[in-house]
Design a protein around this motif. Structure first.
Motif: not given
Length: 335
Positions: A200-228
């Motif tokens: 829909v061309g919502n640039g602000r929404g895309v930026d906010a979603a991108t930031a949230a995606i980056t934070a979530a991915q960082r959390k996954l990368d941090e937890l992933g090696p510890k899970l086994p």
């Protein structure tokens, strides 16, 4: 040697064939008749709830009754049970072992425990103590074993739970597996939102979603090696929990068996009575008489062999002792 010869020898040695069995039977009869009076009693053990196909029973299958009889007989004569009964009654273990007998009633699981002794007053107490101690040895001990298994499994669960708590404290995170799954679901939702906003061309929404995606991915990368390591600890706790559940079921079944093996419910003690001397005489004298007859036959054979050996030796000795005539004397005697 033909049958006639055997009969002739037997007739000649009839005193041996008759005397040995008579003496043996007489000696056995004298021992039985002049021995102190014996007293006997019987305890009946009928515990159908302990044998069969019910869940948790110790003896199952087509041979359950025979297995129970064999186990009970082994328990009665085991050193531990004999020592306990001796302590309860004051009768020495050696006397108990000689006087006790176990008999299975037909092909059933019912047992007859018989005790024979010279003192009438000891018969009933020995039977009572023997059945009580043997049943406790077979079934009450199972309760102790099952209780130990429950305690060990409970200790394993406690240790596994403590290890999980220490891991969470060290890594400063609680239930990382659930956090990982929640973050993974959140990441999927954010990516869908990002695509929708881009459409829909919502640039602000895309930026906010991108930031949230980056934070979530960082959390996954941090937890992933510890899970086994964490999941391994969870698996240990789950295994210990399952073992604890099974141990508790085993303890419940063992307690049910011990309750079903209550001596007051499954045993009955008969009165002591005098042992029939005539029955004992027949049971003892007949085998002894048969053994004496066999011994007599063997003695006849040995005596006959010795007699023939001496008879064969006498002509040989006579031939050797006869004087020889010189040849000159024979010549001189001729006309």
């Amino acid at each position: 040697m033909e049958i006639v010869d055997y009969l002739r020898v037997a007739r000649r040695r009839l005193w041996v064939l008759v005397g040995v069995p008579v003496l043996a039977t007489g000696a056995a009869a004298a021992i039985v008749l002049f021995a102190p009076q014996q007293f006997s009693g019987t305890a009946y053990v009928a515990a159908p709830a302990l044998v069969g196909g019910a869940a948790g029973t110790q003896y199952t299958g087509t041979q359950a009754a025979n297995q129970f009889v064999a186990a009970f007989g082994a328990a009665v004569t085991s050193p531990r049970v004999l020592a306990d009964v001796a302590a309860d009654t004051g009768v020495p273990p050696e006397r108990l072992r000689d006087g006790l007998a176990i008999t299975q009633v037909g092909a059933s699981s019912q047992l007859e425990v018989t005790y024979t002794a010279g003192d009438r007053a000891t018969v009933a107490p020995v039977l009572t103590a023997t059945t009580t101690r043997a049943l406790a040895f077979l079934f009450s001990s199972q309760v102790g074993i099952a209780t130990g298994e429950v305690e060990a499994a409970n200790a394993d669960v406690t240790a596994a739970t403590k290890a999980i708590g220490e891991w969470e404290k060290t890594n400063k995170v609680s239930q990382p597996d659930r956090i990982y799954q929640a973050t993974l679901g959140e990441l999927t939702s954010l990516r869908q939102q990002q695509l929708s906003m881009q459409a829909v061309g919502n640039g602000r929404g895309v930026d906010a979603a991108t930031a949230a995606i980056t934070a979530a991915q960082r959390k996954l990368d941090e937890l992933g090696p510890k899970l086994p390591d964490y999941q391994a600890l969870l698996a240990q706790r789950d295994a210990a929990t399952n073992a604890l559940s099974q141990a508790r079921e085993g303890l419940q079944a063992a307690r049910a068996q011990a309750q079903a093996a209550d001596p007051k419910q499954v045993t009955s003690i008969g009165e002591a009575h005098e042992v029939s001397r005539m029955t004992e005489l027949v049971r003892t004298a007949l085998p002894v008489g048969g053994a004496g007859l066999l011994l007599g036959v063997l003695l006849v054979g040995v005596l006959e062999l010795l007699s023939r050996g001496r008879a064969a030796a006498r002509p040989a000795a006579a031939t050797t002792a006869a004087p020889s005539v010189p040849a000159e004397a024979v010549t001189a005697a001729r006309p």
